[in-house]
Design a protein around this motif. Sequence first.
Motif, PDB file in Angstrom:
ATOM      1  N   VAL A  72      -0.301 -14.888  10.263  1.00 40.77           N
ATOM      2  CA  VAL A  72       0.833 -15.021   9.358  1.00 40.77           C
ATOM      3  C   VAL A  72       1.781 -13.840   9.549  1.00 40.77           C
ATOM      4  CG1 VAL A  72      -0.377 -13.838   7.462  1.00 40.77           C
ATOM      5  CG2 VAL A  72       1.491 -15.423   6.930  1.00 40.77           C
ATOM      6  N   LYS A  73       3.079 -14.096   9.498  1.00 46.52           N
ATOM      7  CA  LYS A  73       4.065 -13.011   9.549  1.00 46.52           C
ATOM      8  C   LYS A  73       3.813 -12.061   8.388  1.00 46.52           C
ATOM      9  CE  LYS A  73       7.689 -15.687   9.344  1.00 46.52           C
ATOM     10  NZ  LYS A  73       7.163 -17.069   9.491  1.00 46.52           N
ATOM     11  N   THR A  74       3.918 -10.756   8.664  1.00 48.15           N
ATOM     12  CA  THR A  74       3.493  -9.773   7.656  1.00 48.15           C
ATOM     13  C   THR A  74       4.469  -8.610   7.591  1.00 48.15           C
ATOM     14  OG1 THR A  74       1.167 -10.361   7.992  1.00 48.15           O
ATOM     15  CG2 THR A  74       1.598  -8.251   6.940  1.00 48.15           C
ATOM     16  N   LEU A  75       4.643  -8.113   6.387  1.00 47.95           N
ATOM     17  CA  LEU A  75       5.450  -6.931   6.104  1.00 47.95           C
ATOM     18  C   LEU A  75       4.567  -5.906   5.415  1.00 47.95           C
ATOM     19  CD1 LEU A  75       8.306  -5.475   5.396  1.00 47.95           C
ATOM     20  CD2 LEU A  75       8.036  -6.658   3.206  1.00 47.95           C
ATOM     21  N   ASP A  76       4.659  -4.649   5.807  1.00 42.37           N
ATOM     22  CA  ASP A  76       3.983  -3.556   5.105  1.00 42.37           C
ATOM     23  C   ASP A  76       4.999  -2.780   4.284  1.00 42.37           C
ATOM     24  OD1 ASP A  76       1.064  -2.952   5.373  1.00 42.37           O
ATOM     25  OD2 ASP A  76       1.500  -3.369   7.480  1.00 42.37           O
ATOM     26  N   ASP A  79       0.866  -1.182   0.000  1.00 37.43           N
ATOM     27  CA  ASP A  79       0.000   0.000   0.000  1.00 37.43           C
ATOM     28  C   ASP A  79       0.902   1.231   0.000  1.00 37.43           C
ATOM     29  OD1 ASP A  79      -2.184   1.642   0.110  1.00 37.43           O
ATOM     30  OD2 ASP A  79      -3.085   0.698   1.865  1.00 37.43           O
ATOM     31  N   ASN A  80       0.502   2.270  -0.690  1.00 36.11           N
ATOM     32  CA  ASN A  80       1.385   3.410  -0.934  1.00 36.11           C
ATOM     33  C   ASN A  80       1.893   4.052   0.356  1.00 36.11           C
ATOM     34  OD1 ASN A  80       0.014   2.745  -3.305  1.00 36.11           O
ATOM     35  ND2 ASN A  80       0.270   4.781  -4.138  1.00 36.11           N
ATOM     36  N   ALA A  81       3.080   4.616   0.274  1.00 43.45           N
ATOM     37  CA  ALA A  81       3.718   5.287   1.410  1.00 43.45           C
ATOM     38  C   ALA A  81       3.816   6.785   1.119  1.00 43.45           C
ATOM     39  CB  ALA A  81       5.114   4.705   1.644  1.00 43.45           C
ATOM     40  N   HIS A  82       3.967   7.568   2.185  1.00 43.00           N
ATOM     41  CA  HIS A  82       4.050   9.020   2.034  1.00 43.00           C
ATOM     42  C   HIS A  82       5.480   9.436   1.690  1.00 43.00           C
ATOM     43  CE1 HIS A  82       0.000   9.649   3.472  1.00 43.00           C
ATOM     44  NE2 HIS A  82       0.244   8.899   4.527  1.00 43.00           N
ATOM     45  N   CYS A 112       5.335   1.108  15.815  1.00 45.13           N
ATOM     46  CA  CYS A 112       5.390   0.275  17.014  1.00 45.13           C
ATOM     47  C   CYS A 112       4.015  -0.017  17.594  1.00 45.13           C
ATOM     48  CB  CYS A 112       6.300   0.912  18.069  1.00 45.13           C
ATOM     49  SG  CYS A 112       5.650   2.446  18.774  1.00 45.13           S
ATOM     50  N   ASN A 113       3.016   0.775  17.209  1.00 49.83           N
ATOM     51  CA  ASN A 113       1.652   0.549  17.683  1.00 49.83           C
ATOM     52  C   ASN A 113       0.837  -0.342  16.758  1.00 49.83           C
ATOM     53  OD1 ASN A 113       1.793   2.223  20.083  1.00 49.83           O
ATOM     54  ND2 ASN A 113       1.945   3.961  18.674  1.00 49.83           N
ATOM     55  N   GLN A 114       1.529  -1.009  15.839  1.00 50.62           N
ATOM     56  CA  GLN A 114       0.925  -2.008  14.956  1.00 50.62           C
ATOM     57  C   GLN A 114      -0.096  -1.430  13.979  1.00 50.62           C
ATOM     58  OE1 GLN A 114       1.818  -5.541  14.671  1.00 50.62           O
ATOM     59  NE2 GLN A 114       3.532  -4.395  15.546  1.00 50.62           N
ATOM     60  N   ARG A 115       0.062  -0.167  13.622  1.00 50.55           N
ATOM     61  CA  ARG A 115      -0.716   0.361  12.507  1.00 50.55           C
ATOM     62  C   ARG A 115      -0.190  -0.217  11.194  1.00 50.55           C
ATOM     63  NH1 ARG A 115      -5.429   1.919  13.278  1.00 50.55           N
ATOM     64  NH2 ARG A 115      -5.384   3.601  11.736  1.00 50.55           N
ATOM     65  N   TYR A 116       1.086  -0.562  11.186  1.00 51.03           N
ATOM     66  CA  TYR A 116       1.673  -1.398  10.151  1.00 51.03           C
ATOM     67  C   TYR A 116       2.148  -2.687  10.822  1.00 51.03           C
ATOM     68  CZ  TYR A 116       1.908   3.139   7.783  1.00 51.03           C
ATOM     69  OH  TYR A 116       1.601   4.370   7.252  1.00 51.03           O
ATOM     70  N   ALA A 117       2.169  -3.789  10.055  1.00 47.95           N
ATOM     71  CA  ALA A 117       2.438  -5.101  10.651  1.00 47.95           C
ATOM     72  C   ALA A 117       3.904  -5.508  10.579  1.00 47.95           C
ATOM     73  CB  ALA A 117       1.578  -6.163   9.967  1.00 47.95           C
ATOM     74  N   GLY A 145      -1.572   6.268   9.666  1.00 45.67           N
ATOM     75  CA  GLY A 145      -2.562   5.507   8.921  1.00 45.67           C
ATOM     76  C   GLY A 145      -2.325   4.018   9.074  1.00 45.67           C
ATOM     77  N   SER A 146      -3.121   3.220   8.361  1.00 49.69           N
ATOM     78  CA  SER A 146      -2.965   1.780   8.460  1.00 49.69           C
ATOM     79  C   SER A 146      -3.274   1.139   7.113  1.00 49.69           C
ATOM     80  CB  SER A 146      -3.873   1.210   9.562  1.00 49.69           C
ATOM     81  OG  SER A 146      -3.529  -0.131   9.851  1.00 49.69           O
TER      82      SER A 146
END
Length: 438
Positions: free
Chosen positions: A396-400, A315-318, A346-351, A383-384
Motif C-alpha cells: 500500500v502507498k504509505t506516508l510517514d 510516529d514522532n519526529a525530531h 531515500c533509503n526507505q527508512r521512512y516510506a 531511525g525508522s
Amino acid sequence: MSTLSDFNQQLLQFLNASPTPFHAVSSMTELLINAGFIPLKENEDWSLKDFQGYFITRNDSSIIVFTTGNQQYTKHGWRFVGAHTDSPCLKVKPNADLYQQNYWQLGVEVYGGALLNPWYDRDLSLAGRVTFLNNQKQMCSTLINFEEPIAIIPSLAIHLDRNANKERSINPQTDIPPILGLIAEDSTEKPTLNKLLIDQLNSTGHQDIKEILDYELCFYDKQPPALVGLKKEFIASARLDNLLSCFIGLHALVNSDYQSNEVPCLLVCNDHEEVGSQSHCGAQGPFLQQTLTRIIGCPITTAKVMSDSLMISVDNAHGIHPNYADRHDANHGPILNHGPVIKQNCNQRYATNSETAAIYKWLSQQQNAPFQSFIVRTDMACGSTIGPITAGELGVKTLDIGVPTFAMHSPRELTGNQDGYTLNKVLQTFFKTPQLPS
C-alpha cells in the motif's frame, strides 16, 4: 470537533492512564466502547454491518480499529493510519529479586533504545500484565498498576565520581536496578516480587490467587503529564513516542462521522515497534494482513483495494533542539508548534514518496493547516517506523508523518501543544475524503 484545550486534556488523561502497552490498549478499548464501537474476537465468526465501527485486539497490547462504510471496499479504497503502543522502558527480569547491602532491588532489562541517564532520581512505579493460577487451578491474566511511587534509581554522588559530568557511562546490568526498600536486620524472610504482586492484586479485588506464573512488568516515571512553558505551549510526558500518535489516530477515527461515512477507515496500533516489530502482534507480523483478509475476503479484491488505498504512518519526529541545532540538516529542522512533520529518507527508512507527501500537503490545505519536512543529516543514521514495514507487507502507498518532539526515548519527552491537534484535524479530513488526488 473538540477544541484545542479539550483535545489536550483528553490526551493528558490518556497518557496518564496508559503506563504500558497493555494499559494503552485497555484505555483505547474503553474509549471505543463508549463511542459505540463493537469488539470482535479472532476465534469467532464475524458478521459485519454497514456504517459500523469495530475493533479487535491481540496480546492485549496491539489493536486494530476499523469502520466499514458501505462495505463497497473497491469504490474508495481504505484510509489507513498506523502507530505503535510501546515505548522504551525498563522491563523487570523473570528472576528479578536482588539483595545487596540490605537493600531490595529488582533486576531490569532495557527495552528498546532508551535514554538511560534521565531514569535516575525519578519516582518510579510499576505496571504491566500478570499471569497467575487461581484457586480453581485455572490460568488467568490481569493488568496491574501500583500507581504509587515504589522505587527509585539514585544517582551516584559527584563526590564519588568527579568526572561524572564529563564521561560517566551507564552499565545497564549493574548501574540501573531500582531500589524498592530496605531489608530489616531482624527479618526472617526476604521480600519477593511474587509476594508483592499477590498483595497488590489482593488489594485490588483478586482474592483467588494461588500462584504467580509469570509477568511482563515495566517501571515508569510517576510524574504525571503536564502542560509546561510560560504560555503552556508544551506538553511534557512519558511515552509521547508513540502514545501521542495512538491518541491522535483514535480521536480522528472516532470523530470521523463513521455512521454516515462511506469510506472504510482503519487504525492499527502495534506493539514491539521499538524492538523491530517482528512478533505475532507487531507490524512485521500477520495481524493486519489477517484482519483485512477476514474483512475483505477475496485476495484479488484485496489487491484491488490496496491499489486505491493510503497508509499514514504516524510516529514522532525530531524537532530541532536550540542547544544542538547542528544535529539537523540546516534546511530540515522542524520547530515545535509549527505543524506536523513529513518524514522522508531515500533509503526507505521512512516510506514517504513524492506522491504521498503531496497528498498530505493537499489534505493540510483543506484545513489551512501548517506542515514541515524532516530529513536526517546525510552523515547520520536514520531511525525508522512501522511505515516501511506495513508498506512492504500490504503493498500500500504509505506516508510517514509525526509531531516534532524533544528528548525522544527519554522517560520525559516534550512536544508542542498544538501539533497533535493539527494532525488530528488533518487525519479527520483524510478519513472522510471519498477521493484522494492521484
